[in-house]
Motif scaffolding. Structure first.
Motif, mmCIF file in Angstrom:
data_model
loop_
_atom_site.group_PDB
_atom_site.id
_atom_site.type_symbol
_atom_site.label_atom_id
_atom_site.label_comp_id
_atom_site.label_asym_id
_atom_site.label_seq_id
_atom_site.Cartn_x
_atom_site.Cartn_y
_atom_site.Cartn_z
ATOM 1 N N PRO A 38 -20.597 7.398 6.234
ATOM 2 C CA PRO A 38 -21.238 6.147 5.405
ATOM 3 C C PRO A 38 -20.882 6.090 4.059
ATOM 4 N N ALA A 39 -20.442 4.824 3.573
ATOM 5 C CA ALA A 39 -19.816 4.544 2.218
ATOM 6 C C ALA A 39 -20.770 3.463 1.585
ATOM 7 N N GLY A 40 -20.864 3.199 0.385
ATOM 8 C CA GLY A 40 -21.125 1.968 -0.173
ATOM 9 C C GLY A 40 -20.412 1.305 -1.110
ATOM 10 N N VAL A 41 -20.063 0.184 -1.253
ATOM 11 C CA VAL A 41 -19.167 -0.262 -2.471
ATOM 12 C C VAL A 41 -20.094 -1.546 -2.992
ATOM 13 N N LEU A 42 -19.529 -1.667 -4.089
ATOM 14 C CA LEU A 42 -20.305 -2.819 -5.079
ATOM 15 C C LEU A 42 -19.408 -3.873 -5.145
ATOM 16 N N ILE A 43 -19.956 -5.259 -4.671
ATOM 17 C CA ILE A 43 -19.282 -6.580 -4.575
ATOM 18 C C ILE A 43 -19.975 -7.022 -6.046
ATOM 19 N N GLY A 44 -19.556 -6.741 -7.187
ATOM 20 C CA GLY A 44 -20.335 -7.101 -8.558
ATOM 21 C C GLY A 44 -19.841 -8.346 -8.830
ATOM 22 N N VAL A 45 -20.687 -9.473 -8.902
ATOM 23 C CA VAL A 45 -20.129 -10.781 -9.502
ATOM 24 C C VAL A 45 -20.646 -10.968 -10.730
ATOM 25 N N GLN A 46 -19.989 -11.013 -11.823
ATOM 26 C CA GLN A 46 -20.316 -11.367 -13.250
ATOM 27 C C GLN A 46 -21.095 -12.832 -13.331
ATOM 28 N N VAL A 54 -15.515 -11.841 -9.809
ATOM 29 C CA VAL A 54 -15.904 -10.524 -9.005
ATOM 30 C C VAL A 54 -14.895 -9.539 -9.642
ATOM 31 N N ILE A 55 -15.839 -8.238 -9.863
ATOM 32 C CA ILE A 55 -15.247 -7.211 -10.334
ATOM 33 C C ILE A 55 -14.490 -6.345 -9.419
ATOM 34 N N LEU A 56 -13.194 -5.937 -9.681
ATOM 35 C CA LEU A 56 -12.392 -5.195 -8.638
ATOM 36 C C LEU A 56 -11.782 -4.050 -9.583
ATOM 37 N N THR A 57 -11.070 -3.024 -8.830
ATOM 38 C CA THR A 57 -10.303 -2.067 -9.365
ATOM 39 C C THR A 57 -8.800 -1.872 -8.820
ATOM 40 N N LYS A 58 -7.938 -1.356 -9.528
ATOM 41 C CA LYS A 58 -6.621 -0.844 -9.012
ATOM 42 C C LYS A 58 -6.905 0.733 -9.090
ATOM 43 N N ARG A 59 -6.915 1.309 -7.896
ATOM 44 C CA ARG A 59 -7.138 2.745 -7.886
ATOM 45 C C ARG A 59 -5.640 3.479 -8.421
ATOM 46 N N SER A 60 -5.980 4.622 -8.865
ATOM 47 C CA SER A 60 -4.988 5.340 -9.692
ATOM 48 C C SER A 60 -3.779 5.554 -8.610
ATOM 49 N N SER A 61 -2.521 5.908 -9.030
ATOM 50 C CA SER A 61 -1.558 5.993 -8.139
ATOM 51 C C SER A 61 -1.374 7.607 -7.784
ATOM 52 N N SER A 62 -2.324 8.166 -8.611
ATOM 53 C CA SER A 62 -2.152 9.641 -8.374
ATOM 54 C C SER A 62 -2.979 10.261 -7.311
ATOM 55 N N LEU A 63 -3.850 9.169 -6.644
ATOM 56 C CA LEU A 63 -4.831 9.844 -5.531
ATOM 57 C C LEU A 63 -3.957 9.944 -4.400
ATOM 58 N N LYS A 64 -4.886 10.842 -3.515
ATOM 59 C CA LYS A 64 -4.208 11.049 -2.311
ATOM 60 C C LYS A 64 -4.507 9.996 -1.237
ATOM 61 N N HIS A 65 -5.777 9.349 -1.256
ATOM 62 C CA HIS A 65 -5.963 8.091 -0.284
ATOM 63 C C HIS A 65 -5.713 6.948 -1.013
ATOM 64 N N HIS A 66 -4.895 5.945 -0.576
ATOM 65 C CA HIS A 66 -4.948 4.541 -0.842
ATOM 66 C C HIS A 66 -4.320 4.360 -2.453
ATOM 67 N N PRO A 67 -3.524 5.182 -2.703
ATOM 68 C CA PRO A 67 -2.968 5.165 -4.051
ATOM 69 C C PRO A 67 -2.784 3.739 -4.733
ATOM 70 N N GLY A 68 -2.918 3.127 -5.835
ATOM 71 C CA GLY A 68 -2.644 2.044 -6.137
ATOM 72 C C GLY A 68 -3.125 0.761 -5.505
ATOM 73 N N GLN A 69 -3.966 0.843 -4.601
ATOM 74 C CA GLN A 69 -4.560 -0.250 -3.918
ATOM 75 C C GLN A 69 -5.877 -1.047 -4.428
ATOM 76 N N ILE A 70 -6.122 -2.208 -4.198
ATOM 77 C CA ILE A 70 -7.112 -2.854 -4.718
ATOM 78 C C ILE A 70 -8.325 -2.409 -4.234
#
Length: 198
Positions: A38-46, A54-70
């Motif tokens: 189980p996991a939870g993500v926030l679809i945050g709407v300003q 909608v608030i989104l992130t770009k993941r760090s390119s140094s991460l092992k899983h899904h680097p650089g993805q939105i």
């Protein structure tokens, strides 16, 4: 508040099923009895802005899983989390510095199964007040926003594909400016857009 917000809230009253990374790939046979984390993500709407975003992130390119993805802020449910909503809010605070006090939780949306074995619960929350992002440098390369209207318009979505583990996989994409929003993030947003069309 934008006229889009009442339409979105009305659409949330419509019953819908969950989604999956495999929706566009019906030939994939998923194993019976598989255990999803189980996991939870926030679809945050300003909502305290001229145009809801909608608030989104770009993941760090140094991460092992899904680097650089939105991605949405969020992550797996930890033992100390009360539920997926708590996990989503905790992760949003850790990843981008968004205080839970600024988030009015509006709905827990149907779950989304990922190819990586997670059962993700998207939590829709309205973000009020001034929000100055503080990205967690080890996880988040950038915090940005997209207009809510853009991701709620199904005409903005494309279906693309690539080869993955020897087979061709299809997935949704909803580009915005320099940002290539695809995969599970785009699929969850596409599910939300679909509710407005029902």
């Amino acid at each position: 508040m934008s006229d889009l917000i009442p339409s979105l809230l009305a659409a949330l009253e419509q019953p819908v099923e969950g989604s999956s990374d495999f929706d566009l790939n019906p030939e994939v046979a998923l194993p019976e009895g598989r255990i999803l984390r189980p996991a939870g993500v926030l679809i945050g709407v300003q909502v305290d802005v001229p145009v809801p975003r909608v608030i989104l992130t770009k993941r760090s390119s140094s991460l092992k899983h899904h680097p650089g993805q939105i991605a949405f802020p969020g992550g797996k449910v930890e033992p100390d989390d009360k539920d997926v909503v708590h996990a989503a809010l905790r992760e949003a605070q850790e990843e981008i510095g968004l205080s839970p006090d600024q988030v009015q939780v509006m709905a827990q949306l149907p779950t989304h199964e990922t190819v990586t074995g997670f059962q993700v619960s998207p939590v829709l929350g309205f973000v009020t007040g001034q929000f100055d992002p503080v990205p967690e440098p080890g996880e988040v390369a950038e915090v940005f926003t997209v207009p809510l209207a853009h991701v709620l318009d199904s005409a903005n979505y494309l279906v693309q594909s690539r080869r993955w583990r020897g087979t061709r996989r299809y997935y949704y994409v909803v580009p915005f400016g320099p940002y290539y929003i695809w995969g599970a993030t785009a699929r969850m947003l596409r599910a939300l857009a679909g509710r407005l069309e029902a």
